[in-house]
Design an enzyme around this catalytic site. Structure first.
Site, PDB file in Angstrom:
ATOM      1  N   HIS A  65      31.578  41.457  41.228  1.00  0.00           N
ATOM      2  CA  HIS A  65      32.810  41.761  40.507  1.00  0.00           C
ATOM      3  C   HIS A  65      32.401  42.275  39.127  1.00  0.00           C
ATOM      4  O   HIS A  65      31.800  41.542  38.343  1.00  0.00           O
ATOM      5  CB  HIS A  65      33.667  40.500  40.377  1.00  0.00           C
ATOM      6  CG  HIS A  65      34.906  40.698  39.555  1.00  0.00           C
ATOM      7  ND1 HIS A  65      36.168  40.709  40.089  1.00  0.00           N
ATOM      8  CD2 HIS A  65      35.056  40.918  38.225  1.00  0.00           C
ATOM      9  CE1 HIS A  65      37.039  40.920  39.122  1.00  0.00           C
ATOM     10  NE2 HIS A  65      36.399  41.053  37.978  1.00  0.00           N
ATOM     11  N   GLU A 110      39.185  46.375  36.763  1.00  0.00           N
ATOM     12  CA  GLU A 110      38.291  45.599  37.623  1.00  0.00           C
ATOM     13  C   GLU A 110      37.809  46.408  38.828  1.00  0.00           C
ATOM     14  O   GLU A 110      38.579  47.156  39.433  1.00  0.00           O
ATOM     15  CB  GLU A 110      38.999  44.327  38.112  1.00  0.00           C
ATOM     16  CG  GLU A 110      39.364  43.393  36.970  1.00  0.00           C
ATOM     17  CD  GLU A 110      39.825  42.014  37.447  1.00  0.00           C
ATOM     18  OE1 GLU A 110      39.603  41.042  36.701  1.00  0.00           O
ATOM     19  OE2 GLU A 110      40.403  41.904  38.549  1.00  0.00           O
ATOM     20  N   ARG A 131      46.274  42.641  29.938  1.00  0.00           N
ATOM     21  CA  ARG A 131      46.323  41.535  28.979  1.00  0.00           C
ATOM     22  C   ARG A 131      44.916  41.324  28.426  1.00  0.00           C
ATOM     23  O   ARG A 131      43.961  41.927  28.903  1.00  0.00           O
ATOM     24  CB  ARG A 131      46.761  40.257  29.692  1.00  0.00           C
ATOM     25  CG  ARG A 131      45.830  39.914  30.857  1.00  0.00           C
ATOM     26  CD  ARG A 131      45.934  38.491  31.345  1.00  0.00           C
ATOM     27  NE  ARG A 131      44.777  38.164  32.149  1.00  0.00           N
ATOM     28  CZ  ARG A 131      44.671  38.348  33.461  1.00  0.00           C
ATOM     29  NH1 ARG A 131      45.673  38.870  34.123  1.00  0.00           N
ATOM     30  NH2 ARG A 131      43.571  38.034  34.096  1.00  0.00           N
TER      31      ARG A 131
END
Lengths: 168, 458
Positions: free
Chosen positions: B214, B281, B299
C-alpha cells in the site's frame, strides 16, 4: 418579509397544539422545520426533564465546581456548570442539548419562570434553540424555582445546569 | 441572541483526541482563537483544557456529539467562529457538512464539497483517476446491491476478488472472495456490514491482488490552483485493512516509480481543484512493478507525521493557513530532510487477545525522548480512555538517516516504553521491528495476518 421571533413562537404554539409529529413550512425563501421531541425526548410520556431528574444524586463534579451563580464556568473551562446550592434538596434541570437558552417565548414577553415562582408539572421553563429548532423544557415536578443558573441568550453546554427546583 | 464578538480569526475544532490537540497547538502558533467541542466522556481531555474555549456538545455517542452537525454549526455561529476544522474521521469527509458550512458562511478547513463528493464516490473517483492518466484496479464500474447481477460481474473480473462498500472506508464492508463458491456468503456479509455502517448496501467488485504494497502520496493544494506533493508513504503493515505502521519514503520503490506516483497524484488533485491536505492511495505489485489507483482521501490522515518529519513542515498549521486564503508555504523537495520516518500506532488494544480494544485509565505513561523520537498523543497518567471512540491513544514517530537506523532506534524506544493501566499494541510493534521479514522489507498488505501473527519470529 422575514419571520420574526414572535412569528416563530406563534407557529410553534400552533404546532404544539396539534397532533402533528413533524412540520415543514416554506414561504418566501424561509424554511421552518419542526420535529416533535427530536427523536430522543418523547414528550407524550412526560416532559423533557424527566430523564434528567433521575440524575439528581449529588455528583463529585458539582461538589467541586464554582459557587452558585458563577455562570462564567461555561466559558471556556471544562467545568460542567454552576453548582446547585440547594444542599441536595433541589431537583436539577439540565440541558438536554447544547444550544441557545431563552428564558421567555419572545423578547417582549416576561420570563417563563423566575426565582421564587411556583411551577406545576408541564409548565414551560425555557426554550433551547439549535439551528432555529426550538425545544421547550418543561417542569417535571411541582415546586418552587430555587435557582436560575443561566442568563437569557447564553449558549448552554449539553447537560449544563439550567434550574434548580425545590419540589413540594 | 448575539454571537460572541471576536477580534481574531476563530476556529471550531470538530474533533477529539490527538488531532484536536494538534489543531489547538496550530491555532496557538498562528495566533488563532480555538474553540474546542467535547462530549461528556471527554470533559477533561487536553484539547478541552488547552483550547481558548470549550463547549460540551452532547453525550458520549458520536452521533449526538462529534457528528451532531446542528450542534456544531450552532456553536460555531454563537461562538463567533469563521472556520471549522474537521480533522480525520467524524465529519472530515462529509460533503453535506462541508456544504452546510459554506452556506452559512463558515470555512470548512478542507477541500470543496464537490471534491469530497467526487472522491467519496468510488465510480466517479475511478473515472477521475483514469482521466488523470493512471491505471485503476480492474473492477466493476458500478456498485451492486443485488446478488445475481453481482455474481455475473464477478465472473467477468475473475478471482480472487475484493468486495468494497460503495460508501465505505476504514475496512468496513470489505471482504476478500477467494473463489466463486464463497461469493454468495461474502457478498451478503459485505453488503449487510455496509448497510449497517454507512446506510448504503451497495458494494463494488475489484480484482484482488494478494501480494501488494500500500503506497500513498501526500498532496496539498491552495486556492490559487497550485498543487504539490510531499512525497509518499508506505503503509503496507496492516491488519484487516487497518494500518498499523507507516513509513516515508517508500524504499521498496525506485526513485522513478515514486516520481510517477507523485506526478499522477498531483494531476488528479489538480483535476478537482483540490484545496488543503489530501492523499492518493495506490496498491503496488512488486512482481510486475505496476501501481494501481485505489482511492483518494480528502482529509488529513492519521499517518501524516511521517511526512511532516521528512519534509520539515507542520501540515495541520498549513491546513489552517490555506483555509485562510494563504498560498502554499511548504518546503520544496530539494530542502527535505534526508531521513527515514516510521510511525507506530499505539492503540488501546490487546494484541494477545486478538487486538481487542480495551478502554481504561492510564496508570503509567513513560516514553523516552530524544532526537528522532516524537510522540503525538492526548494521553498521560490519569487519562481515562473512553470506550466510545477509536482505540488509538498515540502515534510514535521515529526517524533517522536511513530505514535500518530508524528500525534500530525504534526497537530501543519500544523496549523502553512503559504504559500501564491499559494494554497497548506496543508488544506487537516490538515483535514487528525484531522480525527479519520486516527488517528486510519483504512484506505485503496481508503479511501480518497470513505470516507474521502465525509465526512472529520469521
Amino acid at each position: 418579509m422575514a419571520l420574526t421571533f414572535k412569528d416563530v413562537a406563534e407557529i410553534l404554539r400552533i404546532i404544539d397544539a396539534s397532533n402533528l409529529e413533524e412540520v415543514e413550512l416554506e414561504a418566501q425563501g424561509i424554511r421552518v422545520s419542526v420535529r416533535r421531541g427530536s427523536g430522543t425526548m418523547p414528550r407524550k410520556e412526560g416532559s423533557v426533564t424527566t430523564e434528567n431528574a433521575a440524575k439528581n444524586e449529588p455528583s463529585g463534579e458539582n461538589a467541586e465546581s464554582s459557587p452558585a451563580g458563577a455562570v462564567a464556568a461555561n466559558e471556556g473551562l471544562a467545568k460542567p456548570d454552576s453548582s446547585d446550592d440547594s444542599g441536595g434538596q433541589g431537583l436539577e434541570v439540565r440541558a438536554p442539548m447544547v444550544g441557545t437558552f431563552y428564558h421567555a417565548a419572545s423578547p417582549d414577553k416576561p420570563p417563563f419562570v423566575e426565582v421564587g415562582q411556583r411551577v406545576a408539572i408541564g409548565d414551560p421553563l425555557c426554550l433551547i434553540e439549535v439551528m432555529k429548532l426550538y425545544t421547550t423544557i418543561e417542569a417535571s415536578v411541582e415546586g418552587v424555582v430555587h435557582q436560575v443558573c443561566v442568563k437569557n441568550g447564553d449558549l448552554v453546554d449539553f447537560d449544563a445546569l439550567l434550574f434548580v427546583i425545590l419540589p413540594d | 441572541m448575539t454571537a460572541t464578538r471576536v477580534d481574531k480569526p476563530s476556529v471550531l475544532i470538530a474533533n477529539r483526541g490527538e488531532i484536536a490537540l494538534r489543531a489547538v497547538e496550530a491555532c496557538r502558533l498562528l495566533n488563532i482563537r480555538s474553540v474546542a467541542v467535547f462530549s461528556t466522556a471527554d470533559r477533561s481531555m487536553p484539547h478541552v483544557m488547552q483550547a481558548d474555549e470549550a463547549v460540551c456538545v452532547g453525550p458520549p455517542q458520536s452521533t449526538k456529539s462529534y457528528l451532531n452537525q446542528d450542534a456544531l454549526l450552532h456553536v460555531a455561529q454563537q461562538r463567533g467562529c469563521s472556520f471549522i476544522y474537521p480533522g480525520y474521521g467524524f465529519l472530515a469527509e462529509n460533503a453535506d457538512f462541508a456544504e452546510r458550512c459554506a452556506q452559512m458562511g463558515l470555512v470548512f478547513v478542507g477541500p470543496s464539497a464537490n471534491a469530497i463528493r467526487v472522491m467519496g464516490d468510488k465510480a466517479r473517483a475511478r473515472r477521475a483517476a483514469m482521466e488523470a492518466g493512471m491505471p485503476v484496479v480492474p473492477g466493476s464500474t458500478e456498485a451492486f446491491s443485488d446478488l445475481s447481477s453481482a455474481q455475473a460481474e464477478a465472473g467477468k473480473i475473475g478471482y480472487p476478488l475484493l468486495l468494497k462498500a460503495s460508501a465505505g472506508g476504514g475496512g468496513r464492508g470489505m471482504r476478500v472472495v477467494e473463489g466463486a463458491e464463497s461469493f454468495e456468503a461474502m457478498f451478503l456479509q459485505a453488503s449487510t456490514e455496509a448497510k449497517e455502517a454507512f446506510g448504503n448496501a451497495e458494494v463494488y467488485l475489484e480484482r484482488y491482488f494478494s501480494r501488494v504494497r500500500h503506497i500513498e502520496v501526500q498532496i496539498f493544494g491552495d486556492r490559487y490552483n497550485r498543487v504539490m506533493h510531499l512525497g509518499e508513504r508506505d503503509c503496507t503493515v496492516q491488519r484487516r485493512h487497518q494500518k498499523l505502521v507507516e513509513e516515508s519514503p517508500a524504499v521498496a520503490l525506485t526513485a522513478d516509480e515514486r516520481k510517477k506516483l507523485h506526478t499522477w497524484s498531483v494531476s488528479l488533485a489538480e483535476a478537482v481543484e483540490y484545496e488543503g491536505a489530501g492523499t492518493v492511495e495506490f496498491i503496488f505489485d512488486e512482481e510486475s512493478r505496476e501501481a494501481f489507483f485505489i482511492e483518494m482521501n480528502t482529509r488529513i490522515q492519521v499517518e501524516h507525521p511521517v511526512t511532516e518529519v521528512r519534509v520539515g513542515a507542520n501540515l495541520v498549521a498549513e491546513q489552517l493557513r490555506v483555509a485562510m486564503g494563504q498560498a502554499l508555504s511548504l518546503p520544496e523537495e530539494k530542502t527535505w530532510h534526508a531521513v527515514h520516518a516510521i510511525e507506530f500506532r499505539i492503540n488501546a488494544e490487546d494484541p494477545a487477545a486478538g487486538f481487542m480494544p480495551r478502554p481504561g485509565t492510564v496508570a503509567k505513561w513513560e516514553v523516552p525522548t530524544g532526537s528522532g523520537i516524537r510522540m503525538d498523543t492526548f494521553a498521560s497518567v490519569g487519562t481515562a480512555i473512553p470506550p466510545f471512540y477509536d482505540s488509538m491513544v498515540g502515534k510514535l514517530i521515529i526517524y533517522d538517516e536511513a530505514r535500518d537506523q530508524a528500525i534500530e532506534k525504534a526497537q530501543q524506544v519500544l523496549d523502553q516504553i512503559q504504559i500501564e493501566g491499559i494494554p497497548t499494541s506496543t508488544p506487537f510493534h516490538q515483535a514487528l521491528v525484531g522480525s527479519l521479514a520486516f527488517r528486510e522489507n519483504r512484506i505485503y498488505t496481508r503479511w501480518v495476518e497470513q505470516e507474521f501473527l502465525l509465526s512472529p519470529q520469521g
